[in-house]
Design a protein around this motif. Sequence first.
Motif, PDB file in Angstrom:
ATOM      1  N   ASP A 128       0.822  -1.214   0.000  1.00 10.43           N
ATOM      2  CA  ASP A 128       0.000   0.000   0.000  1.00 10.43           C
ATOM      3  C   ASP A 128       0.852   1.259   0.000  1.00 10.43           C
ATOM      4  O   ASP A 128       0.564   2.219  -0.710  1.00 10.43           O
ATOM      5  N   LEU A 129       1.900   1.252   0.803  1.00  6.69           N
ATOM      6  CA  LEU A 129       2.721   2.450   0.961  1.00  6.69           C
ATOM      7  C   LEU A 129       3.754   2.626  -0.147  1.00  6.69           C
ATOM      8  O   LEU A 129       3.952   3.732  -0.649  1.00  6.69           O
ATOM      9  N   GLU A 130       4.412   1.532  -0.529  1.00  4.72           N
ATOM     10  CA  GLU A 130       5.536   1.620  -1.466  1.00  4.72           C
ATOM     11  C   GLU A 130       5.240   1.019  -2.838  1.00  4.72           C
ATOM     12  O   GLU A 130       6.077   1.099  -3.731  1.00  4.72           O
ATOM     13  N   GLY A 131       4.100   0.355  -2.970  1.00  6.73           N
ATOM     14  CA  GLY A 131       3.781  -0.318  -4.214  1.00  6.73           C
ATOM     15  C   GLY A 131       4.579  -1.607  -4.360  1.00  6.73           C
ATOM     16  O   GLY A 131       5.436  -1.919  -3.528  1.00  6.73           O
ATOM     17  N   GLU A 132       4.271  -2.346  -5.400  1.00  8.20           N
ATOM     18  CA  GLU A 132       4.985  -3.600  -5.612  1.00  8.20           C
ATOM     19  C   GLU A 132       6.468  -3.345  -5.861  1.00  8.20           C
ATOM     20  O   GLU A 132       7.324  -4.103  -5.416  1.00  8.20           O
ATOM     21  N   SER A 133       6.813  -2.252  -6.532  1.00  3.69           N
ATOM     22  CA  SER A 133       8.220  -1.991  -6.822  1.00  3.69           C
ATOM     23  C   SER A 133       9.026  -1.766  -5.545  1.00  3.69           C
ATOM     24  O   SER A 133      10.171  -2.223  -5.439  1.00  3.69           O
TER      25      SER A 133
END
Length: 175
Positions: free
Chosen positions: A51-56
């Motif tokens: 949620d915070l950093e995305g999959e990357s």
Amino acid sequence: MSAESIFLIGPMGAGKSTLGRLLADVLGRDFHDSDRIIEERAGANIPWIFDLEGESGFRERESQVIDELTQRTDLVVATGGGAVVRPENRQVMQDRAWVVYLRTRVATQLERTAKDKNRPLLQRDDPAKILTELLAAREPHYLALAHLTVDTDDIAPKTLAERIAQEYRIAHENA
């Protein structure tokens, strides 16, 4: 004498964590789960990281952990299902570890992950479609990277751990 670490790869629900613990017991090694290490270091669970950093952002953390773990010996490591998506992860596992692909059917994955809310990629409509698409994209990497491929659907985990240990010993007795 130290021995090459064993890395377990495969889709979510293949049994990497369960088999990893059993295999580590059979071989008398330490067990590590790359996803748990990421959560411990972040102080947050994987859905929060997504949620915070995305999959990357998650994948960057995962690459750091895999690089560190592949530099150690005598371990059994369960990786996340998507650990193979980054070329650098595949390279360090190929260069530094003995890799086992735990293959499983999508139907089995659905059964094993149905109640698990800690899998962000499945928190969408039609998990069967998502799992099928993920497998289609990742299986070529699993197969190309693995020193050993085993099916986990219809075999008791303890029996499978003993089989993997035997295959590892055979592969390394003349090395």
